[in-house]
Scaffold this motif. Structure first.
Motif, short mmCIF file in Angstrom:
data_model
loop_
_atom_site.label_atom_id
_atom_site.label_comp_id
_atom_site.label_asym_id
_atom_site.label_seq_id
_atom_site.Cartn_x
_atom_site.Cartn_y
_atom_site.Cartn_z
N ARG A 51 -14.84 16.93 88.09
CA ARG A 51 -13.91 17.60 87.19
C ARG A 51 -12.47 17.13 87.41
NH1 ARG A 51 -14.83 23.63 85.56
NH2 ARG A 51 -17.09 23.69 85.22
N PRO A 52 -11.64 17.17 86.36
CA PRO A 52 -10.20 16.98 86.56
C PRO A 52 -9.58 18.25 87.09
CG PRO A 52 -10.66 17.41 84.24
CD PRO A 52 -12.00 17.33 84.93
N ALA A 53 -8.36 18.15 87.58
CA ALA A 53 -7.67 19.32 88.14
C ALA A 53 -7.50 20.41 87.09
CB ALA A 53 -6.32 18.91 88.70
N ARG A 54 -7.34 20.04 85.82
CA ARG A 54 -7.12 21.04 84.77
C ARG A 54 -8.34 21.92 84.53
NH1 ARG A 54 -9.04 18.80 79.81
NH2 ARG A 54 -9.81 16.68 80.15
N TRP A 55 -9.50 21.52 85.06
CA TRP A 55 -10.72 22.31 84.91
C TRP A 55 -11.11 23.03 86.20
CZ3 TRP A 55 -14.70 18.82 81.84
CH2 TRP A 55 -14.27 18.74 80.50
N MET A 56 -10.16 23.21 87.11
CA MET A 56 -10.49 23.83 88.40
C MET A 56 -10.23 25.33 88.44
SD MET A 56 -11.88 21.50 90.16
CE MET A 56 -11.87 22.15 91.82
N GLY A 57 -9.82 25.92 87.32
CA GLY A 57 -9.60 27.36 87.29
C GLY A 57 -10.84 28.15 87.62
N VAL A 58 -12.01 27.56 87.38
CA VAL A 58 -13.27 28.25 87.65
C VAL A 58 -13.41 28.63 89.12
CG1 VAL A 58 -14.57 26.11 88.00
CG2 VAL A 58 -15.76 28.15 87.23
N VAL A 59 -12.83 27.86 90.01
CA VAL A 59 -12.85 28.21 91.43
C VAL A 59 -11.50 28.66 91.95
CG1 VAL A 59 -14.84 26.80 92.07
CG2 VAL A 59 -12.56 25.77 92.07
N SER A 60 -10.42 28.31 91.26
CA SER A 60 -9.09 28.68 91.73
C SER A 60 -8.90 30.19 91.80
CB SER A 60 -8.02 28.08 90.81
OG SER A 60 -8.04 26.67 90.87
N ASP A 61 -9.68 30.91 91.00
CA ASP A 61 -9.59 32.37 91.02
C ASP A 61 -10.36 33.00 92.19
OD1 ASP A 61 -8.09 32.27 88.71
OD2 ASP A 61 -9.81 32.57 87.38
N HIS A 62 -11.06 32.19 92.96
CA HIS A 62 -11.92 32.73 94.02
C HIS A 62 -11.61 32.10 95.38
CE1 HIS A 62 -14.23 34.61 90.85
NE2 HIS A 62 -14.41 33.45 90.28
N LEU A 63 -10.38 31.70 95.60
CA LEU A 63 -10.01 31.05 96.85
C LEU A 63 -9.76 32.08 97.94
CD1 LEU A 63 -7.51 28.38 95.49
CD2 LEU A 63 -9.93 28.07 95.99
N ALA A 64 -10.27 31.81 99.12
CA ALA A 64 -9.90 32.59 100.30
C ALA A 64 -8.76 31.81 100.95
CB ALA A 64 -11.10 32.76 101.22
N SER A 65 -8.98 31.27 102.14
CA SER A 65 -7.96 30.40 102.71
C SER A 65 -8.17 28.96 102.28
CB SER A 65 -7.98 30.50 104.24
OG SER A 65 -9.25 30.13 104.74
N HIS A 66 -9.36 28.68 101.69
CA HIS A 66 -9.61 27.32 101.24
C HIS A 66 -8.92 27.05 99.91
CE1 HIS A 66 -12.96 29.95 99.98
NE2 HIS A 66 -12.90 29.31 98.82
N GLY A 67 -8.85 25.83 99.53
CA GLY A 67 -8.17 25.47 98.30
C GLY A 67 -8.02 23.98 98.13
N MET A 68 -8.64 23.20 99.02
CA MET A 68 -8.58 21.75 98.91
C MET A 68 -9.67 21.27 97.96
SD MET A 68 -5.98 21.07 100.64
CE MET A 68 -6.13 19.30 100.42
N ALA A 69 -9.29 20.37 97.07
CA ALA A 69 -10.24 19.85 96.09
C ALA A 69 -10.06 18.34 95.93
CB ALA A 69 -10.06 20.53 94.74
N ILE A 70 -11.18 17.65 95.98
CA ILE A 70 -11.24 16.23 95.63
C ILE A 70 -11.79 16.20 94.21
CG2 ILE A 70 -12.38 14.03 96.10
CD1 ILE A 70 -12.43 14.89 99.07
N VAL A 71 -10.99 15.72 93.27
CA VAL A 71 -11.37 15.76 91.86
C VAL A 71 -11.55 14.34 91.31
CG1 VAL A 71 -10.12 17.93 91.57
CG2 VAL A 71 -8.98 15.78 91.00
N GLY A 72 -12.10 14.27 90.09
CA GLY A 72 -12.27 12.96 89.45
C GLY A 72 -13.16 12.03 90.23
N ASN A 73 -14.18 12.57 90.92
CA ASN A 73 -15.10 11.75 91.72
C ASN A 73 -14.39 10.97 92.82
OD1 ASN A 73 -17.47 12.49 90.32
ND2 ASN A 73 -17.04 10.98 88.71
N GLY A 74 -13.37 11.58 93.39
CA GLY A 74 -12.66 10.93 94.50
C GLY A 74 -11.33 10.33 94.11
N ALA A 75 -10.96 10.41 92.83
CA ALA A 75 -9.74 9.74 92.37
C ALA A 75 -8.47 10.46 92.78
CB ALA A 75 -9.77 9.59 90.86
N ALA A 76 -8.55 11.75 93.15
CA ALA A 76 -7.34 12.47 93.54
C ALA A 76 -7.70 13.63 94.45
CB ALA A 76 -6.60 12.98 92.31
#
Length: 309
Positions: free
Chosen positions: A85-110
């Motif tokens: 997924r691109p970062a703009r589609w990460m709201g699905v998990v952004s609403d459920h973060l505990a202390s985590h929040g690191m995401a590798i998006v775009g199959n490793g591109a960012a």
């Protein structure tokens, strides 16, 4: 590092790839199996795909999964979302973060910090390589349409069906798309065909352009995801782990589609969910229950339980 819920084995269930051996169905029972153990280094990082793996089919995160991820981090295990997924589609998990929040998006591109909403690092697809791949694919597979995913902008060709509403001027030939918005790196190029078998489309793309880019897929349709050469979920995860002093043996990874294969091969312990693509099930030693049965959460709960005195 070894652990198991159920090793792979044959099944009689129907499959679009009948010549592929695939594992028996996994029960969603909550109690750990007697042979499950973690006899290598204690897990320090969990890396999980989203669609078809952590997320349920309705693209939600179950309460059980939210609780399991929070419990992992409370036990000192870092959580990384590793997705196409691109970062703009990460709201699905952004609403459920505990202390985590690191995401590798775009199959490793960012790499994004979802809590801060910031881009940490990008590994872009060079324009020249994107053009070379597009031209090779268009010649080999007439009817292929393209789109470009940048850090904050999505643009497509007119023949590329839009996944979500576009702004004005969003449609143009791939040559124009790559020449615009150069202030933002290209995270990946997308190639779509209306009729081809998805696996055949991927095989053709790898044959004609596999040396110029990383080409994979995560969709059930003939949709390819094209990243810079040598850029994958595995390479970026390995870099992030090295920065934290975490070894591959200390990583537990989960996935379901071909774009997860490199990550699952790199991690010390890897699980395919029961609904995974046959190629992923064949390449992954361990399997958990399906995304609909909170298979990732089941394993995490057992990892956390194993750390208790």
């Amino acid at each position: 590092m070894t652990s198991a819920i159920e090793p792979a084995g044959p099944s009689e269930s129907s499959d679009p790839h009948p010549d592929t051996q695939h594992p028996a169905a996994i029960s969603a029972a909550d109690s750990p199996t007697p042979h499950e153990s973690f006899d290598g280094p204690a897990p320090r990082l969990i890396a999980t795909d989203l669609d078809g793996t952590l997320l349920r089919d309705d693209k939600t995160v179950s309460p059980r999964t939210v609780a399991a991820l929070a419990a992992a981090e409370a036990a000192g295990i870092e959580v990384f979302f590793v997705t196409g997924r691109p970062a703009r589609w990460m709201g699905v998990v952004s609403d459920h973060l505990a202390s985590h929040g690191m995401a590798i998006v775009g199959n490793g591109a960012a790499v994004f910090d979802l809590r801060a909403g910031t881009l940490i690092e990008a590994f872009p697809l060079p324009e020249s390589d994107a053009l070379a791949v597009a031209h090779a694919l268009r010649e080999a597979v007439p009817g292929t349409a393209f789109a470009v995913e940048r850090t904050a902008v999505f643009r497509r060709e007119p023949a590329y069906e839009a996944p979500d509403p576009d702004g004005p001027g969003a449609c143009a030939p791939i040559e124009t798309l790559l020449a615009e918005d150069r202030d933002q790196p290209v995270l990946k190029m997308l190639a779509k065909h209306p009729t081809l078998n998805p696996d055949d489309f991927l095989a053709t793309a790898l044959a004609v352009a596999g040396r110029q880019a990383e080409i994979t897929r995560s969709s059930e349709t003939a949709l390819l995801e094209i990243s810079g050469a040598g850029v994958s979920k595995a390479t970026t995860l390995a870099k992030c782990c090295a920065e934290r002093g975490v070894t591959a043996a200390e990583v537990v990874a989960f996935g379901d589609m071909p774009n997860d294969l490199a990550m699952l091969s790199w991690a010390g312990t890897s699980y395919a969910v029961a609904n995974a693509h046959p190629h992923v099930r064949a390449a992954t030693r361990f399997m958990t229950a399906s995304n609909q049965e909170d298979g990732v959460a089941q394993v995490i709960e057992r990892i956390v339980a194993a750390r208790r005195p």
